[in-house]
Design an enzyme around this catalytic site. Structure first.
Site, mmCIF file in Angstrom:
data_model
loop_
_atom_site.group_PDB
_atom_site.id
_atom_site.type_symbol
_atom_site.label_atom_id
_atom_site.label_comp_id
_atom_site.label_asym_id
_atom_site.label_seq_id
_atom_site.Cartn_x
_atom_site.Cartn_y
_atom_site.Cartn_z
ATOM 1 N N ASP A 129 -50.883 -0.955 13.554
ATOM 2 C CA ASP A 129 -50.146 -2.400 13.330
ATOM 3 C C ASP A 129 -48.795 -2.048 13.858
ATOM 4 O OD1 ASP A 129 -49.424 -1.010 11.176
ATOM 5 O OD2 ASP A 129 -49.315 -2.712 9.832
ATOM 6 N N ASP A 186 -42.956 2.789 12.659
ATOM 7 C CA ASP A 186 -43.525 3.926 12.406
ATOM 8 C C ASP A 186 -44.894 4.143 13.039
ATOM 9 O OD1 ASP A 186 -43.995 2.056 10.313
ATOM 10 O OD2 ASP A 186 -44.992 3.384 9.188
ATOM 11 N N ASP A 187 -45.646 2.890 13.283
ATOM 12 C CA ASP A 187 -46.788 3.216 14.081
ATOM 13 C C ASP A 187 -46.578 3.555 15.462
ATOM 14 O OD1 ASP A 187 -49.154 1.546 12.505
ATOM 15 O OD2 ASP A 187 -47.163 0.604 12.258
ATOM 16 N N ASN A 193 -48.244 -5.144 9.806
ATOM 17 C CA ASN A 193 -46.667 -5.305 10.189
ATOM 18 C C ASN A 193 -46.305 -6.730 10.602
ATOM 19 O OD1 ASN A 193 -45.858 -3.034 8.768
ATOM 20 N ND2 ASN A 193 -46.242 -1.862 10.756
ATOM 21 N N THR A 222 -53.372 3.517 10.338
ATOM 22 C CA THR A 222 -51.961 3.337 9.724
ATOM 23 C C THR A 222 -51.496 1.938 9.648
ATOM 24 O OG1 THR A 222 -51.233 3.424 11.908
ATOM 25 C CG2 THR A 222 -51.532 5.526 10.912
ATOM 26 N N ASN A 238 -44.404 -0.316 -2.637
ATOM 27 C CA ASN A 238 -43.270 -0.948 -2.067
ATOM 28 C C ASN A 238 -43.484 -2.350 -1.793
ATOM 29 O OD1 ASN A 238 -44.862 -0.731 0.030
ATOM 30 N ND2 ASN A 238 -43.707 0.484 1.355
ATOM 31 N N GLU A 263 -48.675 -0.492 -2.458
ATOM 32 C CA GLU A 263 -48.015 -0.111 -1.091
ATOM 33 C C GLU A 263 -48.651 -1.185 -0.143
ATOM 34 O OE1 GLU A 263 -48.415 1.087 2.836
ATOM 35 O OE2 GLU A 263 -50.121 0.892 1.588
ATOM 36 N N PHE A 264 -47.800 -1.419 0.927
ATOM 37 C CA PHE A 264 -48.083 -2.678 1.696
ATOM 38 C C PHE A 264 -49.346 -2.592 2.425
ATOM 39 C CE2 PHE A 264 -48.181 -4.490 5.970
ATOM 40 C CZ PHE A 264 -47.672 -5.833 5.766
ATOM 41 N N ASN A 265 -49.826 -1.548 2.855
ATOM 42 C CA ASN A 265 -51.009 -1.359 3.704
ATOM 43 C C ASN A 265 -52.262 -1.988 3.053
ATOM 44 O OD1 ASN A 265 -49.879 -1.056 6.360
ATOM 45 N ND2 ASN A 265 -50.289 1.205 6.159
ATOM 46 N N HIS A 279 -43.454 6.404 8.170
ATOM 47 C CA HIS A 279 -44.742 6.553 7.256
ATOM 48 C C HIS A 279 -45.750 7.215 8.408
ATOM 49 C CE1 HIS A 279 -43.095 4.325 3.905
ATOM 50 N NE2 HIS A 279 -42.699 3.366 4.952
ATOM 51 N N ASP A 280 -46.208 6.542 9.178
ATOM 52 C CA ASP A 280 -47.580 6.704 9.936
ATOM 53 C C ASP A 280 -47.675 8.090 10.487
ATOM 54 O OD1 ASP A 280 -47.932 4.054 8.808
ATOM 55 O OD2 ASP A 280 -47.654 3.284 10.922
HETATM 56 CA CA LIG Z 1 -48.487 1.100 10.267
#
Ligand SMILES: [Ca+2]
Length: 336
Positions: free
Chosen positions: A9, A13-14, A38, A126, A160, A166-168, A241-242
């Site tokens: 997404d 970071d993706d 995102n 991711t 987060n 966490e977001f995802n 992150h990703d």
């Molecule tokens: Ca991502």
């Protein structure tokens, strides 16, 4: 060569994850699939096309995923990723020169897994896990054909999106519950690890020093990501992150993991979307034992858990930061 499908997404970071996967010589990137996270599916799909266009990866297929989570309303992260989902300044993103495939991402994932040799394809999600969950439901036979699922998401420590989540995972907890609940190996590369992957000015200098479009793109990308992360979460340098999930696939010694049971909380009023890792085998030291690598009083139990063939989930704990960034810079350099 490890075959992967990157379900993403983009997302700053993706974008780094895409370039790492595309440039690393040990990875065969079969294609990109997009998922709302995102930002909306329209934005993240366009962003994926633009990343590939910048890097000259015009033959890599992109497939558009589903538009919203299974039950949740659409949730986006404009505070971190800006109005477009991949805010950037001082670098002109090109118009996409990469087409989007005719079929949808979920169907393409199923078709690809049914076509490739069983046990050869790793799924690397991711973003939210909506596409992957739907693929598993659409064609259950893919579950035994996947080598492993190496996902960026979750945390055994703090979240987060919320204190717990966490977001995802928070965007689509039901999808995450499906993915963690299926009978395939799942490696959770969560915030506990990805917050070690901080993009410093020194890293940006290495990107700029490549003297390529991809290098200049990443240097500018990190500037925007840093500013947003500073405003939103107080980070001096943004956690990228990703690409940590991709790095695990390339070389598991860069991303250390421990086998522990993980389940997704769906009902908690304060904790919905939490990835509940059963760390009791680590005893009183618990989380700190995992982070430091110092065995806790229950380490023997942890070893037993790791040896338990019924446990098919593991969590990422420690990142070899120097080797991680070497992998990223090397991959981007190879893209030219
Ligand atoms: Ca991502």
């Amino acid at each position: 060569m490890r075959k992967i499908i990157l379900d993403c997404d983009p997302g700053h970071d993706d974008a780094v994850a895409i370039l790492l996967a595309a440039g690393n010589p040990d990875i065969e990137l079969l294609g990109l699939t997009t998922v709302g996270g995102n930002h909306t599916i329209d934005h993240v799909t366009r962003n994926a096309q633009q990343v590939l266009t910048v890097a000259g990866l015009k033959d890599l297929p992109v497939y558009r995923g589903v538009t919203r989570p299974l039950l949740n309303d659409v949730i986006t992260a404009e505070d971190i990723h800006g109005d477009t989902g991949m805010e950037i300044h001082g670098f002109d993103l090109p118009e996409p020169a990469v087409p989007v495939g005719e079929i949808g991402a979920v169907q393409w994932i199923v078709d690809t897994l049914m076509r490739e040799e069983p046990g050869t394809v790793t799924l690397v999600p991711t973003g939210p896990l909506t596409n992957i969950a739907l693929a598993a439901r659409l064609e259950p036979r893919i579950v035994s054909r996947v080598r492993e699922v190496v996902l960026m998401g979750g945390a055994y420590g703090a979240g987060n999106f919320s204190p717990s989540a966490e977001f995802n995972i928070a965007v689509d907890p039901e999808a995450a519950a499906i993915v963690f609940g299926e009978d395939w190996p799942v490696v959770m590369v969560g915030l506990d690890l990805t917050h070690q992957a901080l993009a410093t000015p020194e890293v940006q200098d290495r990107f700029r020093g490549l003297g390529t479009a991809s290098g200049d793109f990443l240097a500018a990308l990190v500037d925007a990501f840093r500013a947003n992360y500073k405003d939103a979460q107080g980070f001096d340098n943004p956690p990228v992150h990703d690409p940590c999930a991709v790095a695990y696939v390339i070389d598991p010694s860069v991303v250390e993991t421990v086998s522990v049971p993980v389940s997704v909380e769906l009902a908690g009023t304060l904790t919905r979307g939490r990835t509940v890792a059963d760390l009791r085998a680590f005893g009183a030291l618990g989380l700190s034992a995992l982070a430091s690598g110092v065995p806790g009083e229950g380490a023997a139990g942890a070893a037993a858990s790791a040896a338990d063939p019924a446990c098919n989930t593991s969590v990422a704990t420690r990142l070899d930061v120097d080797r991680f960034w070497d992998l990223v810079v090397d991959a981007v350099e190879r893209l030219g």
